[in-house]
Motif scaffolding. Sequence first.
Motif, PDB file in Angstrom:
ATOM      1  N   ASN A   1       0.846  -1.201   0.000  1.00 20.00           N
ATOM      2  CA  ASN A   1       0.000   0.000   0.000  1.00 20.00           C
ATOM      3  C   ASN A   1       0.874   1.242   0.000  1.00 20.00           C
ATOM      4  OD1 ASN A   1      -2.525  -1.314   0.179  1.00 20.00           O
ATOM      5  ND2 ASN A   1      -2.261  -1.575   2.380  1.00 20.00           N
ATOM      6  N   GLU A   2       0.380   2.287  -0.643  1.00 22.30           N
ATOM      7  CA  GLU A   2       1.052   3.589  -0.656  1.00 22.30           C
ATOM      8  C   GLU A   2       0.015   4.651  -0.317  1.00 22.30           C
ATOM      9  OE1 GLU A   2       2.844   6.632  -3.981  1.00 22.30           O
ATOM     10  OE2 GLU A   2       2.936   4.495  -4.399  1.00 22.30           O
ATOM     11  N   SER A   3       0.284   5.465   0.687  1.00 19.93           N
ATOM     12  CA  SER A   3      -0.652   6.522   1.078  1.00 19.93           C
ATOM     13  C   SER A   3      -0.654   7.633   0.041  1.00 19.93           C
ATOM     14  CB  SER A   3      -0.241   7.124   2.420  1.00 19.93           C
ATOM     15  OG  SER A   3      -0.365   6.177   3.437  1.00 19.93           O
ATOM     16  N   ILE A   4      -1.863   8.074  -0.330  1.00 18.30           N
ATOM     17  CA  ILE A   4      -1.933   9.199  -1.262  1.00 18.30           C
ATOM     18  C   ILE A   4      -2.900  10.287  -0.815  1.00 18.30           C
ATOM     19  CG2 ILE A   4      -1.150   7.925  -3.273  1.00 18.30           C
ATOM     20  CD1 ILE A   4      -4.062   7.640  -4.102  1.00 18.30           C
ATOM     21  N   GLY A   5      -3.665  10.071   0.250  1.00 16.09           N
ATOM     22  CA  GLY A   5      -4.525  11.142   0.723  1.00 16.09           C
ATOM     23  C   GLY A   5      -5.798  10.656   1.380  1.00 16.09           C
ATOM     24  N   ALA A   6      -6.622  11.633   1.769  1.00  7.23           N
ATOM     25  CA  ALA A   6      -7.906  11.365   2.410  1.00  7.23           C
ATOM     26  C   ALA A   6      -8.928  12.371   1.901  1.00  7.23           C
ATOM     27  CB  ALA A   6      -7.779  11.474   3.933  1.00  7.23           C
ATOM     28  N   PHE A   7     -10.198  11.999   1.944  1.00  8.11           N
ATOM     29  CA  PHE A   7     -11.298  12.861   1.537  1.00  8.11           C
ATOM     30  C   PHE A   7     -12.277  13.019   2.689  1.00  8.11           C
ATOM     31  CE2 PHE A   7      -9.983  10.967  -2.506  1.00  8.11           C
ATOM     32  CZ  PHE A   7      -9.945  12.080  -3.333  1.00  8.11           C
ATOM     33  N   VAL A   8     -12.968  14.149   2.727  1.00 15.27           N
ATOM     34  CA  VAL A   8     -14.060  14.368   3.684  1.00 15.27           C
ATOM     35  C   VAL A   8     -15.366  14.260   2.910  1.00 15.27           C
ATOM     36  CG1 VAL A   8     -15.134  15.979   5.296  1.00 15.27           C
ATOM     37  CG2 VAL A   8     -12.656  15.910   5.094  1.00 15.27           C
ATOM     38  N   TYR A   9     -16.291  13.446   3.423  1.00 12.96           N
ATOM     39  CA  TYR A   9     -17.605  13.331   2.801  1.00 12.96           C
ATOM     40  C   TYR A   9     -18.428  14.584   3.064  1.00 12.96           C
ATOM     41  CZ  TYR A   9     -16.980   8.299   2.114  1.00 12.96           C
ATOM     42  OH  TYR A   9     -16.540   7.083   1.718  1.00 12.96           O
ATOM     43  N   ASN A  10     -19.276  14.944   2.102  1.00 16.00           N
ATOM     44  CA  ASN A  10     -20.255  16.015   2.264  1.00 16.00           C
ATOM     45  C   ASN A  10     -21.585  15.418   1.816  1.00 16.00           C
ATOM     46  OD1 ASN A  10     -21.760  18.304   2.451  1.00 16.00           O
ATOM     47  ND2 ASN A  10     -20.776  19.366   0.751  1.00 16.00           N
ATOM     48  N   LEU A  11     -22.321  14.847   2.759  1.00 12.97           N
ATOM     49  CA  LEU A  11     -23.499  14.060   2.432  1.00 12.97           C
ATOM     50  C   LEU A  11     -24.824  14.722   2.773  1.00 12.97           C
ATOM     51  CD1 LEU A  11     -21.987  10.735   3.722  1.00 12.97           C
ATOM     52  CD2 LEU A  11     -22.165  11.474   1.350  1.00 12.97           C
ATOM     53  N   GLY A  12     -24.777  15.915   3.309  1.00 15.96           N
ATOM     54  CA  GLY A  12     -26.013  16.639   3.614  1.00 15.96           C
ATOM     55  C   GLY A  12     -26.931  15.882   4.538  1.00 15.96           C
ATOM     56  N   ASN A  13     -28.200  15.760   4.157  1.00 15.76           N
ATOM     57  CA  ASN A  13     -29.212  15.174   5.039  1.00 15.76           C
ATOM     58  C   ASN A  13     -29.253  13.647   4.992  1.00 15.76           C
ATOM     59  OD1 ASN A  13     -30.290  14.772   2.538  1.00 15.76           O
ATOM     60  ND2 ASN A  13     -32.261  15.723   2.970  1.00 15.76           N
ATOM     61  N   LYS A  14     -28.302  12.996   4.344  1.00 21.66           N
ATOM     62  CA  LYS A  14     -28.303  11.533   4.264  1.00 21.66           C
ATOM     63  C   LYS A  14     -27.520  10.883   5.399  1.00 21.66           C
ATOM     64  CE  LYS A  14     -29.214   9.582   0.373  1.00 21.66           C
ATOM     65  NZ  LYS A  14     -28.991   8.766  -0.781  1.00 21.66           N
ATOM     66  N   GLU A  15     -27.145  11.649   6.405  1.00 24.58           N
ATOM     67  CA  GLU A  15     -26.413  11.053   7.520  1.00 24.58           C
ATOM     68  C   GLU A  15     -26.999  11.509   8.847  1.00 24.58           C
ATOM     69  OE1 GLU A  15     -22.385  12.581   8.237  1.00 24.58           O
ATOM     70  OE2 GLU A  15     -22.671  13.724   6.413  1.00 24.58           O
ATOM     71  N   LEU A  16     -26.815  10.703   9.874  1.00 27.94           N
ATOM     72  CA  LEU A  16     -27.417  10.972  11.171  1.00 27.94           C
ATOM     73  C   LEU A  16     -26.669  12.030  11.982  1.00 27.94           C
ATOM     74  CD1 LEU A  16     -28.320   7.327  12.205  1.00 27.94           C
ATOM     75  CD2 LEU A  16     -29.865   9.118  11.403  1.00 27.94           C
ATOM     76  N   PHE A  17     -25.359  12.112  11.833  1.00 28.19           N
ATOM     77  CA  PHE A  17     -24.554  13.050  12.614  1.00 28.19           C
ATOM     78  C   PHE A  17     -23.748  13.955  11.687  1.00 28.19           C
ATOM     79  CE2 PHE A  17     -25.186   9.318  15.324  1.00 28.19           C
ATOM     80  CZ  PHE A  17     -25.734   9.912  16.444  1.00 28.19           C
ATOM     81  N   PRO A  18     -24.391  14.927  11.047  1.00 30.86           N
ATOM     82  CA  PRO A  18     -23.698  15.746  10.053  1.00 30.86           C
ATOM     83  C   PRO A  18     -22.592  16.641  10.612  1.00 30.86           C
ATOM     84  CG  PRO A  18     -25.899  16.599  10.447  1.00 30.86           C
ATOM     85  CD  PRO A  18     -25.800  15.291  11.178  1.00 30.86           C
ATOM     86  N   LYS A  19     -22.593  16.883  11.931  1.00 32.48           N
ATOM     87  CA  LYS A  19     -21.546  17.735  12.523  1.00 32.48           C
ATOM     88  C   LYS A  19     -20.253  16.989  12.770  1.00 32.48           C
ATOM     89  CE  LYS A  19     -24.676  21.082  14.570  1.00 32.48           C
ATOM     90  NZ  LYS A  19     -25.092  21.781  15.778  1.00 32.48           N
ATOM     91  N   ILE A  20     -20.259  15.670  12.608  1.00 30.99           N
ATOM     92  CA  ILE A  20     -19.042  14.875  12.771  1.00 30.99           C
ATOM     93  C   ILE A  20     -18.476  14.610  11.377  1.00 30.99           C
ATOM     94  CG2 ILE A  20     -18.079  12.679  13.543  1.00 30.99           C
ATOM     95  CD1 ILE A  20     -20.452  12.500  15.521  1.00 30.99           C
ATOM     96  N   PRO A  21     -17.338  15.225  11.026  1.00 27.92           N
ATOM     97  CA  PRO A  21     -16.765  14.979   9.687  1.00 27.92           C
ATOM     98  C   PRO A  21     -16.391  13.515   9.518  1.00 27.92           C
ATOM     99  CG  PRO A  21     -15.695  16.857  10.766  1.00 27.92           C
ATOM    100  CD  PRO A  21     -16.560  16.175  11.803  1.00 27.92           C
ATOM    101  N   LYS A  22     -16.760  12.971   8.367  1.00 29.26           N
ATOM    102  CA  LYS A  22     -16.484  11.572   8.050  1.00 29.26           C
ATOM    103  C   LYS A  22     -15.536  11.525   6.855  1.00 29.26           C
ATOM    104  CE  LYS A  22     -20.958  10.713   9.887  1.00 29.26           C
ATOM    105  NZ  LYS A  22     -21.155  12.117  10.233  1.00 29.26           N
ATOM    106  N   TYR A  23     -14.503  10.685   6.968  1.00 27.63           N
ATOM    107  CA  TYR A  23     -13.427  10.624   5.984  1.00 27.63           C
ATOM    108  C   TYR A  23     -13.391   9.286   5.263  1.00 27.63           C
ATOM    109  CZ  TYR A  23     -11.260  14.798   7.995  1.00 27.63           C
ATOM    110  OH  TYR A  23     -10.997  16.084   8.420  1.00 27.63           O
ATOM    111  N   CYS A  24     -12.814   9.305   4.085  1.00 29.76           N
ATOM    112  CA  CYS A  24     -12.489   8.112   3.310  1.00 29.76           C
ATOM    113  C   CYS A  24     -11.007   8.201   3.013  1.00 29.76           C
ATOM    114  CB  CYS A  24     -13.272   8.084   2.013  1.00 29.76           C
ATOM    115  SG  CYS A  24     -12.845   6.742   0.894  1.00 29.76           S
TER     116      CYS A  24
END
Length: 129
Positions: free
Chosen positions: A106-129
């Motif tokens: 594996n080689e690290s290349i980065g991370a993303f933050v989801y922006n899912l609007g009203n499709k998630e239960l806790f929108p104030k907690i940033p979720k990453y991939c």
Amino acid sequence: AKGHTSVILSKPFLKAQEGPIKAIPSGLRSAVVIDELEQIYYRLKGCDCYTDSEKFDTLFPIQPIDSKAGGVEVRGCCFKHTAERELFMTETVSHLLASCGLKAGNESIGAFVYNLGNKELFPKIPKYC
């Protein structure tokens, strides 16, 4: 991700049964995505637990962690500290293996933050991939 031109890396992904991009589930919250144009495989961590697109009314399910206190845990994603740890540890292992003349899988290349609007239960907690 920096230095990579793949369309695959232009946004975070969520698992689904069908879609325009092919992937292989590689764990409960991870998958290997295939960039067929570049013939490169990318391992994504934190791309949701679901593999059935009909369940996408709410993303990143919760699970109880303490029935007495009513605590819950968000599942299927990385958080800022876990995404940073994944990147750091992958680089650390890569450097250790390189010092022995070996190449890491594996080689690290980065991370993303989801922006899912009203499709998630806790929108104030940033979720990453």
